[in-house]
Design a protein around this motif. Structure first.
Motif, PDB file in Angstrom:
ATOM      1  N   ILE A  96       0.762  -1.388  -0.005  1.00 29.88           N
ATOM      2  CA  ILE A  96       0.078  -0.050   0.104  1.00 29.88           C
ATOM      3  C   ILE A  96       1.043   1.266  -0.173  1.00 29.88           C
ATOM      4  CG2 ILE A  96      -1.602   1.320   1.378  1.00 29.88           C
ATOM      5  CD1 ILE A  96      -2.837  -1.240   2.159  1.00 29.88           C
ATOM      6  N   LEU A  97       1.925   1.200   0.636  1.00 27.86           N
ATOM      7  CA  LEU A  97       2.748   2.274   0.891  1.00 27.86           C
ATOM      8  C   LEU A  97       3.533   2.479  -0.675  1.00 27.86           C
ATOM      9  CD1 LEU A  97       4.482   1.742   4.261  1.00 27.86           C
ATOM     10  CD2 LEU A  97       2.534   3.530   3.706  1.00 27.86           C
ATOM     11  N   GLU A  98       4.122   1.539  -1.164  1.00 25.43           N
ATOM     12  CA  GLU A  98       4.562   1.575  -2.584  1.00 25.43           C
ATOM     13  C   GLU A  98       3.428   2.067  -3.302  1.00 25.43           C
ATOM     14  OE1 GLU A  98       6.328  -1.396  -5.915  1.00 25.43           O
ATOM     15  OE2 GLU A  98       6.078  -2.279  -4.124  1.00 25.43           O
ATOM     16  N   SER A  99       2.399   1.540  -3.400  1.00 21.85           N
ATOM     17  CA  SER A  99       1.127   2.355  -4.277  1.00 21.85           C
ATOM     18  C   SER A  99       0.985   3.771  -4.195  1.00 21.85           C
ATOM     19  CB  SER A  99      -0.311   1.461  -3.973  1.00 21.85           C
ATOM     20  OG  SER A  99       0.078   0.103  -4.228  1.00 21.85           O
ATOM     21  N   ALA A 100       1.086   4.129  -2.844  1.00 22.69           N
ATOM     22  CA  ALA A 100       0.929   5.648  -2.502  1.00 22.69           C
ATOM     23  C   ALA A 100       1.987   6.465  -3.077  1.00 22.69           C
ATOM     24  CB  ALA A 100       0.946   5.825  -1.214  1.00 22.69           C
ATOM     25  N   GLU A 101       3.331   5.713  -3.218  1.00 18.91           N
ATOM     26  CA  GLU A 101       4.606   6.491  -3.521  1.00 18.91           C
ATOM     27  C   GLU A 101       4.364   6.692  -5.137  1.00 18.91           C
ATOM     28  OE1 GLU A 101       9.234   5.783  -3.964  1.00 18.91           O
ATOM     29  OE2 GLU A 101       8.089   4.717  -2.579  1.00 18.91           O
ATOM     30  N   VAL A 102       3.877   5.450  -5.821  1.00 17.08           N
ATOM     31  CA  VAL A 102       3.897   5.710  -7.465  1.00 17.08           C
ATOM     32  C   VAL A 102       2.568   6.612  -7.527  1.00 17.08           C
ATOM     33  CG1 VAL A 102       3.217   4.274  -9.302  1.00 17.08           C
ATOM     34  CG2 VAL A 102       4.558   3.168  -7.594  1.00 17.08           C
ATOM     35  N   LEU A 103       1.512   6.662  -6.930  1.00 20.89           N
ATOM     36  CA  LEU A 103       0.443   7.459  -7.129  1.00 20.89           C
ATOM     37  C   LEU A 103       0.783   8.762  -7.005  1.00 20.89           C
ATOM     38  CD1 LEU A 103      -3.265   7.131  -6.258  1.00 20.89           C
ATOM     39  CD2 LEU A 103      -1.910   9.130  -5.550  1.00 20.89           C
ATOM     40  N   GLN A 104       1.691   9.230  -6.164  1.00 22.83           N
ATOM     41  CA  GLN A 104       2.099  10.519  -5.864  1.00 22.83           C
ATOM     42  C   GLN A 104       3.206  10.942  -7.062  1.00 22.83           C
ATOM     43  OE1 GLN A 104       4.681  11.386  -2.408  1.00 22.83           O
ATOM     44  NE2 GLN A 104       4.270  13.392  -2.342  1.00 22.83           N
ATOM     45  N   GLN A 105       3.879  10.067  -7.603  1.00 20.52           N
ATOM     46  CA  GLN A 105       4.689  10.210  -8.783  1.00 20.52           C
ATOM     47  C   GLN A 105       3.933  10.589  -9.884  1.00 20.52           C
ATOM     48  OE1 GLN A 105       7.231   6.978  -9.379  1.00 20.52           O
ATOM     49  NE2 GLN A 105       8.780   7.379  -7.209  1.00 20.52           N
ATOM     50  N   LEU A 106       2.734   9.816 -10.131  1.00 20.40           N
ATOM     51  CA  LEU A 106       1.923   9.960 -11.204  1.00 20.40           C
ATOM     52  C   LEU A 106       1.253  11.232 -11.223  1.00 20.40           C
ATOM     53  CD1 LEU A 106       0.416   8.989 -13.560  1.00 20.40           C
ATOM     54  CD2 LEU A 106      -1.097   7.684 -11.944  1.00 20.40           C
ATOM     55  N   GLN A 107       0.664  11.690  -9.956  1.00 20.93           N
ATOM     56  CA  GLN A 107       0.228  12.908  -9.897  1.00 20.93           C
ATOM     57  C   GLN A 107       1.212  14.109 -10.264  1.00 20.93           C
ATOM     58  OE1 GLN A 107      -0.966  14.084  -5.873  1.00 20.93           O
ATOM     59  NE2 GLN A 107      -3.162  14.670  -6.827  1.00 20.93           N
ATOM     60  N   LEU A 108       2.223  14.198  -9.725  1.00 19.31           N
ATOM     61  CA  LEU A 108       3.252  15.031  -9.839  1.00 19.31           C
ATOM     62  C   LEU A 108       3.536  15.238 -11.406  1.00 19.31           C
ATOM     63  CD1 LEU A 108       5.785  14.799  -6.895  1.00 19.31           C
ATOM     64  CD2 LEU A 108       3.960  16.595  -7.311  1.00 19.31           C
ATOM     65  N   HIS A 109       3.749  14.038 -11.862  1.00 15.13           N
ATOM     66  CA  HIS A 109       4.134  14.025 -13.316  1.00 15.13           C
ATOM     67  C   HIS A 109       2.987  14.610 -14.397  1.00 15.13           C
ATOM     68  CE1 HIS A 109       7.076  12.857 -16.410  1.00 15.13           C
ATOM     69  NE2 HIS A 109       6.038  12.293 -17.076  1.00 15.13           N
ATOM     70  N   LEU A 110       1.747  14.056 -13.895  1.00 17.52           N
ATOM     71  CA  LEU A 110       0.506  14.723 -14.698  1.00 17.52           C
ATOM     72  C   LEU A 110       0.588  16.008 -14.556  1.00 17.52           C
ATOM     73  CD1 LEU A 110      -2.044  14.101 -16.328  1.00 17.52           C
ATOM     74  CD2 LEU A 110      -3.303  14.029 -13.773  1.00 17.52           C
ATOM     75  N   ARG A 111       0.909  16.826 -13.749  1.00 11.83           N
ATOM     76  CA  ARG A 111       0.891  18.319 -13.283  1.00 11.83           C
ATOM     77  C   ARG A 111       1.870  19.098 -14.089  1.00 11.83           C
ATOM     78  NH1 ARG A 111       0.042  18.370  -6.767  1.00 11.83           N
ATOM     79  NH2 ARG A 111      -2.164  17.765  -6.674  1.00 11.83           N
ATOM     80  N   SER A 112       3.057  18.305 -14.150  1.00 13.46           N
ATOM     81  CA  SER A 112       4.137  18.983 -15.100  1.00 13.46           C
ATOM     82  C   SER A 112       4.544  18.633 -16.173  1.00 13.46           C
ATOM     83  CB  SER A 112       5.547  18.805 -14.071  1.00 13.46           C
ATOM     84  OG  SER A 112       5.793  17.542 -14.159  1.00 13.46           O
TER      85      SER A 112
END
Length: 245
Positions: A198-214
């Protein structure tokens, strides 16, 4: 999509609202509608019972683990899963606002599917808790060994990052089986692995969100990275599915 809670009867005396609603039906039926007593009384009782049962289903589900450490682990996982689902909903909304061009629809679908899988996690965790109630360590070990066989089969069919993820799951399952044979509750070992995923999923989701924004959405390399991160997030959820199966 939320999994429905079992509809169970409840003691109306534990739910004041149910008693009040039943009383209103009783008084209203007698004074205003003028139902006969043979109708109004059963109706009031049935209404009180149904409202009490509905109120019971709205309460947070509780589990008796018989193991204080296991209960703490579960509550932590439950909270992390809920947080992950909420963040996935935010990401889903952001993707819908950002990816609006017709040529971006395939990318939008990939991101949304990954978010949908993450949002299913709290319900899946609840289902796992119901499954593990009352299981002894031996039964859980048998379940872990079956999961290991499934992970080995998946690893043989994949390569690249997906293969690496399955290798992590296999290593985790092997460690859990060893701990269980040493006397540790296999359910707790399973919770530890689940927490890591779950923690790994949260990390990947954060990366995805940041990448989507930039990301420069006109750049194919950036969109490829978004697809890759989305697939990695879905892969994490597939690993979670295996652990809770």
């Amino acid at each position: 999509m939320s999994l429905s809670r079992p509809f169970k009867l409840a003691n109306p005396l534990n739910y004041p609202l149910a008693v009040v609603v039943g009383g209103i039906v009783l008084v209203g039926g007698v004074r205003w509608i003028q139902w006969p007593s043979g109708v109004v009384l059963p109706t009031a009782i049935a209404t009180t019972t149904v409202v009490a049962a509905l109120r019971k289903t709205q309460e947070p589900e509780t589990f008796d683990w018989g193991n204080a450490a296991l209960e703490r682990d579960f509550k932590t996982i439950q909270g992390n899963a809920q947080t992950l689902a909420q963040r996935a909903e935010i990401l889903r909304s952001e993707a819908s606002l950002r990816l609006t061009e017709s040529h971006q629809m395939d990318l939008l679908v990939v991101v949304q599917l990954a978010c949908d899988r993450a949002q299913e996690l709290p319900d899946n965790i609840q289902a796992l808790a119901r499954k593990l109630q009352g299981q002894d360590s031996l039964f859980a070990v048998e379940s872990l060994e079956k999961q290991l066989q499934q992970a080995q089969a998946q690893a043989r069919q994949t390569d690249g990052m997906a293969h690496q993820q399955w290798q992590k799951v296999m290593a985790s399952l092997q460690r859990n089986i060893q701990l269980a044979h040493q006397g540790q509750d296999a359910r707790q070992a399973q919770m530890i692995s689940l927490s890591s995923l779950i923690l790994e999923s949260a990390e990947v989701l954060q990366q995805l969100q940041l990448h989507l924004r930039s990301a420069d959405l006109s750049n194919s390399a950036d969109t490829d990275d978004l697809v890759s991160l989305s697939e990695t997030l879905r892969g994490c959820q597939a690993n979670v599915d295996l652990l809770i199966s």
